[in-house]
Each structure stands twice: as structure tokens, then as C-alpha cells.
Design a protein around this motif. Structure first.
Motif, PDB file in Angstrom:
ATOM      1  N   LEU A 271       1.608   6.734  -7.002  1.00 42.77           N
ATOM      2  CA  LEU A 271       0.650   7.770  -7.392  1.00 42.77           C
ATOM      3  C   LEU A 271       1.260   9.166  -7.241  1.00 42.77           C
ATOM      4  N   GLU A 272       2.080   9.347  -6.183  1.00 40.42           N
ATOM      5  CA  GLU A 272       2.707  10.639  -5.967  1.00 40.42           C
ATOM      6  C   GLU A 272       3.806  10.910  -6.987  1.00 40.42           C
ATOM      7  N   ARG A 273       4.601   9.866  -7.301  1.00 35.61           N
ATOM      8  CA  ARG A 273       5.728  10.043  -8.220  1.00 35.61           C
ATOM      9  C   ARG A 273       5.650   8.987  -9.319  1.00 35.61           C
ATOM     10  N   PRO A 274       4.724   9.140 -10.258  1.00 32.13           N
ATOM     11  CA  PRO A 274       4.495   8.094 -11.280  1.00 32.13           C
ATOM     12  C   PRO A 274       5.677   7.848 -12.204  1.00 32.13           C
ATOM     13  N   GLN A 275       6.570   8.840 -12.345  1.00 31.64           N
ATOM     14  CA  GLN A 275       7.703   8.676 -13.258  1.00 31.64           C
ATOM     15  C   GLN A 275       8.897   7.988 -12.598  1.00 31.64           C
TER      16      GLN A 275
ATOM     17  N   GLN B 118       0.830  -1.201   0.000  1.00 29.20           N
ATOM     18  CA  GLN B 118       0.000   0.000   0.000  1.00 29.20           C
ATOM     19  C   GLN B 118       0.867   1.255   0.000  1.00 29.20           C
ATOM     20  N   GLU B 119       1.947   1.226   0.785  1.00 24.02           N
ATOM     21  CA  GLU B 119       2.858   2.370   0.801  1.00 24.02           C
ATOM     22  C   GLU B 119       3.480   2.594  -0.574  1.00 24.02           C
ATOM     23  N   ARG B 120       3.887   1.522  -1.212  1.00 22.80           N
ATOM     24  CA  ARG B 120       4.487   1.656  -2.542  1.00 22.80           C
ATOM     25  C   ARG B 120       3.472   2.153  -3.564  1.00 22.80           C
ATOM     26  N   ALA B 121       2.223   1.662  -3.447  1.00 23.12           N
ATOM     27  CA  ALA B 121       1.187   2.113  -4.368  1.00 23.12           C
ATOM     28  C   ALA B 121       0.942   3.606  -4.213  1.00 23.12           C
ATOM     29  N   ALA B 122       0.927   4.089  -2.963  1.00 24.13           N
ATOM     30  CA  ALA B 122       0.740   5.517  -2.725  1.00 24.13           C
ATOM     31  C   ALA B 122       1.912   6.311  -3.286  1.00 24.13           C
ATOM     32  N   ARG B 123       3.123   5.771  -3.122  1.00 26.79           N
ATOM     33  CA  ARG B 123       4.306   6.463  -3.652  1.00 26.79           C
ATOM     34  C   ARG B 123       4.273   6.512  -5.176  1.00 26.79           C
TER      35      ARG B 123
END
Length: 775
Positions: free
Chosen positions: A230-234, A223-228
Motif C-alpha cells: 500500500l505504501e509503495r504500490p509500484q 500483513q507487513e508485506r500488504a502494508a508495504r
């Protein structure tokens, strides 16, 4: 009826190639007689037992004993710490109570350094799996009392040598230089209600709790990685990228984990106990070994008074490649990813397509539109496509819940999967046709004939477009005879056609372009559905079409038709293909004959290579078994597995009732180069390496890391080591691989020294330490 255990006369006593034969047996009374009067033969000829009453021709096989074994004794091999006999008996009674037992010293024991074997008769029987659990629990309970047992005996099928004192260990009058026993006649040990049963249940409970905790932590991390993301998609996450490219099973094999058969349980290189404490959960692994946790592997956690550790594929990479330094591992793999992104992007190639994304050539498209309606080729013309609706595509991505997406439906191992096409490629005359015949029987019967997991029992249609049906029938009947299959096992589930009963041309090239036989394809789909066929095998692929096999566009069109058969017929399609003739090198995925579009589109691909007799001997194969061995590699991943991790098969000859001898593909395991290499043995080898070489004049000389220094090559320490089990003796090839791994792992290092004998500086090799747990 008195149980009789499997008895073998020497390390080379094997019946594996003699189906129907049975090993000799020995009962409790016979074993007691041996304890009272040990034999006097060389080690290689010494008798041994497997404490199971299953004595068929494959009785020495791990898989056979784990699946069909019936164990009536627990067994101990105590060759470290050299406890007194009284201490061994006391520890056994502390764990098991006052029970019947046989304790006797081994052939290499001395009064100063005693070594013991012990047998504990059981009340009732244990299956192979239950035996492994009981052995591992017993070893751990004894270890808590200072008695260290060889963990190898926790594995089904391991030999237990009966009392034997070789002639060179006896006095001139024939009496043993040292031999001691203890025979206690009492009740047989009952597992139920014992400390061993409590330990087994406690271990299972710890495994469940650890697995649940690890799964919860992994979900939180995801979940933490998924949120990250979304914040930094590139941003590319090196850990996530690594886990996506590597499986845990591959890394466990790479880093020397011992796998329990084909299960998801492993024993780590750091473990001293006999349990398979590490489990692969595909997305992560969990280890109940305190050794793993104590060495800093993964993320160690407390579980009451015990500890466990868990991690993903990247945690293994970080530990074994970077000493557990997570930051260094992330930096290193991040740099590797960045280096890859800086490379110039290659031009799109047809052979890089996946899942049959058909991109026809311009010539093929022109030919399709120009095909004359009056052409009488026996094929349907390619219809012109109607313009798509405005909202047909591109399709917005809205499916964010992976739980609702169906899993891939693997039928057999990771080689056959419904709705997709797979490839098996090989040179002629090695055994690929026999291999797919046995695989077809395994799938149709649901039996793991080649020790590969049958994930779904399914009906099979085996089509050979080169050989007549009589040849196909003999090949199938020989395999059924070898594996003990009856007609009722395959009736209604196996369909076979040869070139005399079935002809197929899916597509052909004419002067008017590429023409497809869509009517034949639809007919096959209908028959596959009608007979509920789950697997279709075409042997060989080249006989399914009449197109230029070097044309990516044409081959892609043929493969697209076969993909339609797989998808609309809801079946797995296996294509048996040929490789180009090489110059003696092993075939790889790049050796597959014809256009690369075939392999680029396959979901799974394997490559078969013959193992020469010379290479087989280098791998430690017995000379009597060196012929007919071949290796099956996972070609889709474009990897050449190391010899100890590859899948091996061997052709066996079977005589049919008509007098014909037919080759049958059988499972084959190479000798394990690490068998017998316990911490004690390895440390003794390292001690010998550290001492250096003995010279006539007493000068100081050291071994060399380089095999070309034949008289100084350090491998001679390994090949010359006298193992308790002669089967564990290593040959030159195995010694070279062991030395190479020790050097790569930093266990051996080179150094310079002054050779007084040669009057020059030379390079030697020495150990950097010892293996195993240090207290």
C-alpha cells in the motif's frame, strides 16, 4: 492363525503384472529357521521379506503396502557405526523392554566391521501409515543411544533380506567367514503404552505446535508485506514475486526431497533419521528436523528442548541456490525480474489468452452480422449484442477478503477442475484414450487407480467421437477387470458414448462465416445437469467441430462454447487432442496441433510422450518392462520435468472373456536412481573417487568428469559399486545424472594434475568434502 509375511525369492521376483497371483509367505518359525541356518546364494537371488501379511501381486508396491498392508514386525538395518551385537540388543531392550527379537549379521559384515539386521515381533498389527510412524520413532530413540538405522526401512514396502552368506563369503569347507546371531524368545512387543507410542504422540504434538507458530508468523509477515504494498504500490517484491511463480512441492522435488507417496510429507536431503519431517502447507513448509534447523535452512525456532524450522518457496531457493544468503538471493532474483521487464513487450497473441477470453477476428464478426436469416444449415444464427448499460463495466474492485472467494474445485489431481476446460495432447497409438478411460473410472468410483488423488467422486460422461461404442465398452471392461472393479462400483455413475451413439458438431465454417450450434450446446448442458455429471471427456477435440483448426478466432469460439458447458453445467471438460508429427523429438505444449488459442485458454494441459525401449533401459527399467511406457508432462506450465519427477504410465494387456486382448493404462514408477544412496554409500564412493584410478605401473591417475573420457569417466565408480540390495545398482544413464548433480551442487570439482603415464597435464575430478552430518 499364524501370520505369514510376504516372501520374495531374489530382487527380480515380482508379480506386479500378474493380478490375482500371490507372493509366497513365511511365518515366524520359518524366519527363525533361516536365522539358524542362512542360505548360501548370490546376493541377487537372496530371499527377502516385507514384514506385512499383505501378499497380493502388488505387495512390493509402496502405495499398496501403505494402503492395505498389515504389519506384524518392526525391522532394523544397522550398517553404520558397526556396533557390537550386545550394544544392539541392549539398545532395543532400553527402548522396547525385554521382548522377543531376532538379530543377525548381514552378508557383507565382518568381525571387524559388524552389520546387523533385527526383527521385533509385534503384539497386534499396524497399518502401513502407523508402521512408518513406529519405525521412524524407533529409529530416533535408538539413535539417541548410538545405534544408527538405515532410514529407508521407515518406508512401507522396503525389503528386509533374510540371512544369506554368499559362496564368496564362505570358507572352503562351506562355513561362513563371519556370521553371528541372537535369538531371544519372549513376549511380542506392544506399541500401546510404549516409549515408541509416546515418541509418536510427542512428534505429532510438536508438528501441530510448530505448524500453528509458523502459520501465525507467516500471517504476520503477509500483513507487513500488504502494508508495504500500500505504501509503495509500484515496487515489485522479489520474494513475493518468486512465491507467486513457484510452488513449494516443485521446489522440494527439484532440491532432492524424498516424498512419502503422494502425501504432503517429505524427508530432506540433510536428514539422517527415517522420518518425513518436512510438511508442505502450500503457502509455507515446516520441518521438525534438527538437521534442517542446524544447517540454517529457513527460519529456525525453538520448541521446548527441540527445534524446528519453517519457510516459504523463496527460503528454499535462497538456501539451495545461494547457500542461505537471503540478501544475495533477493538481489539475484530482483535482477532477473528487472531483466524481464526491460524486454520489449510482445504484440498480443490469441494463444496467450486464458480462461477463454474470446476475441473474434474481424472477418468472423462481419460474417456473424452478415449471416442470412434464411440460411438452412441446421445451426442457430449468432444474435447481435444489445448495447450494455452505462454502469455495466468496468467493474470497480472492492472484494478484498480472499476468505470469501470460493476455491477452485479440483476433481482429480490438478488435471480436472469444475467450471473449466483441460487438455490432454498426444500422438496416436501411445495410450491417451486408455489413460482417460482409467481416469474416468477412478473419478466415477473414487478410487486412486493411477495413484492420483481423487478429490471429488463424480459422475463421468466419456465421449469418443472416433471409436464405436463396442470398442469403448471393451476398453472399459478391460480396465475394470485389471483394477478389480465390479458393475456396482460404476452403476449410475459412468456414461459412455461412441461415434455410433452420439454425434457432435459445435460449430462449422461456411461461406457465410462461422455458425454455432447453440441448440446442441444447451441440450448437452441440460443432460449434464439432469444426470449430475461432474466430468465430461471429449476424445478427440478435432471431431467436436468443423472449423479450421489453425484459425485462432474459430478455435477460440469453439472453446468458448465448451467453457460455457463447463460453467453452466458445473462440470469439468477434458479435451483429448493430437500433436503435430515431429522429427523424433519429444512433444511439448508447442507441439499441440492447430491454433494456440486452445492451449492458451485451458486451465490445465498435459502432453503425453512415448518412452522408447532404449530410453527406458537408460532410465534403469528392467528389460522385461521396457515396452509400453509413456510419460505424462504438465504442459500448461510449459515445463519438461526431469525424468525422476515426471508421471509415468505403462500399458498392460488384459484378456477379455470374448478372447480379445485390450491395452489398459497402469501406474508405473521408474527405478529410483537415488535408492540405496545413503550417506555411507555416497561417502564411500567419494572416497574411491578421491583415491583415483588403479594403474598397472602404479602411476597416479584420476577420474574425469566428462563421459566422453570413457576409460576415466568417474561414473564407473557408481556403476561398479556393490550395493547390499542389487536392485539399487546403477546404470550408465543414472550414473551420469548423479555425477552431474554432484558437480552442480559443488560436491565434485575439477582440477589439473600432471599425468606421468601420459606425460602431459590432464583434468581430473575430486570430492570437495563428504555428505551427511559431521560431528
Amino acid at each position: 492363525m499364524t501370520p505369514r509375511f510376504l516372501l520374495a525369492h531374489g530382487a527380480r521376483d515380482t508379480l506386479i503384472h500378474n493380478p490375482g497371483a500371490e507372493y509366497d509367505g513365511i511365518d515366524f518359525a520359518g524366519i527363525i529357521a533361516r536365522v539358524k541356518e542362512p542360505t548360501a546364494v548370490e546376493k541377487a537371488a537372496a530371499d527377502f521379506i516385507i514384514p506385512s501379511t499383505y501378499r497380493q501381486h502388488d505387495g512390493r508396491s509402496y502405495d499398496a503396502q501403505r494402503q492395505r498392508g498389515s504389519y506384524r514386525m518392526l525391522a532394523l538395518d544397522i550398517d553404520t557405526s558397526h556396533p557390537k551385537k550386545e550394544d544392539v540388543v541392549e539398545a532395543i531392550e532400553a527402548v522396547c523392554g525385554r521382548v522377543a527379537m531376532l538379530v543377525y549379521s548381514s552378508s557383507s559384515a565382518t568381525k571387524e566391521q559388524p552389520k546387523w539386521r533385527a526383527l521385533i515381533p509385534l503384539k497386534g498389527t499396524l497399518t502401513g501409515a502407523a508402521y512408518e510412524d513406529a519405525q521412524a520413532a524407533l529409529f530416533d530413540l535408538l539413535a539417541a543411544r548410538g545405534i544408527q538405522c538405515d532410514p529407508a526401512l521407515a518406508r512401507c514396502g522396503q525389503p528386509v533380506f533374510l540371512p544369506n552368506i554368499p559362496p564368496d563369503r564362505r570358507k572352503p569347507d562351506g562355513r561362513p567367514m563371519f556370521y553371528d546371531t541372537y535369538i531371544q524368545r519372549d513376549r511380542a512387543f506392544e506399541i500401546e503404552g510404549s516409549r515408541i507410542e509416546v515418541e509418536i504422540h510427542a512428534r505429532q504434538q510438536r508438528e501441530q505446535e510448530a505448524a500453528a507458530q509458523a502459520a501465525a508468523e507467516r500471517a504476520a509477515r503477509e500483513q507487513e508485506r500488504a502494508a508495504r504494498r500500500l505504501e509503495r504500490p509500484q515496487e515489485v517484491d522479489p520474494v513475493e514475486e518468486f512465491n507467486g511463480r513457484h510452488t513449494i512441492a516443485d521446489l522440494l522435488a527439484k532440491y532432492g526431497y524424498d516424498r512419502r507417496g503422494s502425501s504432503s510429507h517429505y524427508r530432506s536431503p540433510m536428514q539422517s533419521s527415517g522420518s518425513y519431517a518436512t510438511r508442505d502447507y502450500l503457502t509455507h513448509w515446516v520441518s521438525l528436523s534438527s538437521s534442517d534447523a542446524g544447517n540454517g535452512l529457513g527460519r529456525a525456532k525453538a520448541l521446548g528442548p527441540h527445534s524446528y524450522t519453517w519457510g516459504d518457496a523463496f527460503d528454499l531457493f535462497a538456501y539451495f541456490e545461494h547457500g542461505g544468503d537471503m540478501k544475495a538471493a533477493v538481489r539475484a532474483y530482483g535482477a532477473e525480474i528487472r531483466a524481464q521487464t526491460l524486454l520489449p513487450a510482445p504484440e498480443p497473441r490469441a494463444d496467450s489468452l486464458d480462461d477463454f477470453d474470446y476475441v473474434p477476428t474481424a472477418a468472423a464478426e462481419d460474417a456473424a452480422h452478415a449471416a442470412a436469416p434464411e440460411a438452412d444449415d441446421g445451426f442457430d444464427d449468432i444474435p447481435a449484442a444489445d448495447p450494455p448499460p452505462d454502469d455495466a463495466w468496468p467493474t470497480p474492485f472492492t472484494r478484498f477478503d480472499a476468505a470469501g472467494i470460493p476455491k477452485r474445485r479440483w476433481v482429480y489431481g490438478y488435471d480436472y477442475v469444475r467450471s473449466y476446460v483441460s487438455v490432454l495432447a498426444s500422438a496416436g497409438g501411445i495410450g491417451k484414450s486408455s489413460l482417460v478411460t482409467v481416469e474416468a473410472l477412478a473419478i466415477a468410483t473414487g478410487r486412486e487407480l493411477l495413484a492420483t488423488k481423487v478429490k471429488e467422486r463424480a459422475n463421468v460422461w466419456l465421449v469418443n467421437l472416433e471409436d464405436p461404442s463396442d470398442e469403448m465398452h471393451m476398453r472399459t471392461l478391460a480396465a475394470m477387470k485389471h483394477y478389480g472393479l465390479k458393475p456396482a462400483d460404476v452403476a449410475g455413475r459412468l456414461f459412455i458414448d461412441g461415434e455410433d451413439t452420439f454425434q457432435l458438431t459445435l460449430a462449422a465454417e461456411s461461406r457465410d462465416g462461422l455458425l454455432k450450434n447453440d441448440a446442441m450446446l444447451e441440450a448437452m448442458i441440460a443432460r449434464v445437469r439432469k444426470h449430475e455429471i461432474g466430468v465430461v471427456i471429449f476424445d478427440p477435440f478435432v471431431s467436436t467441430h468443423l472449423v479450421n483448426e489453425n484459425s485462432n478466432g474459430s478455435i477460440q469460439a469453439v472453446v468458448a462454447m465448451l467453457r460455457k458447458l463447463a460453467r453452466d453445467g458445473d462440470c469439468s471438460v477434458m479435451l483429448v487432442h493430437h500433436v503435430r508429427k515431429g522429427n523424433g523429438d519429444d512433444a511439448s505444449i508447442d507441439s499441440v496441433r492447430g491454433a494456440g488459442a486452445l492451449i492458451g485458454a485451458a486451465r490445465a494441459a498435459r502432453v503425453v510422450n512415448r518412452v522408447s525401449e532404449e530410453d527406458a533401459l537408460k532410465l534403469g527399467v528392467d528389460p522385461g518392462e521396457a515396452r509400453g511406457i509413456f510419460r505424462v508432462d504438465d504442459g500448461k506450465a510449459n515445463l519438461a520435468p526431469p525424468s525422476h519427477a515426471a508421471v509415468y504410465r505403462r500399458m498392460a494387456s488384459v484378456e477379455l472373456e470374448n478372447g480379445e486382448w485390450i491395452g489398459v493404462c497402469t501406474p508405473y514408477d521408474l527405478p529410483d536412481e537415488w535408492s540405496g544412496m545413503s550417506d555411507k554409500v555416497v561417502n564411500e564412493m567419494l572416497r574411491m573417487i578421491e583415491i583415483g584410478m588403479k594403474t598397472d605401473d602404479g602411476s597416479e591417475e584420476y577420474y574425469s568428469i566428462r563421459p566422453q573420457d570413457k576409460d576415466r569417466f568417474v561414473g564407473q565408480v557408481i556403476t561398479g559399486y556393490k550395493f547390499d540390495n542389487p536392485d539399487d545398482t546403477k546404470n550408465d544413464g543414472q550414473a551420469k545424472r548423479i555425477v552431474k548433480m554432484w558437480h552442480e551442487r559443488g560436491l565434485l570439482e575439477e582440477f589439473e594434475y600432471r599425468s606421468e603415464r601420459q606425460r602431459k597435464d590432464r583434468r581430473g575430478v575430486r570430492p570437495t568434502g563428504r555428505v551427511g552430518e559431521q560431528f
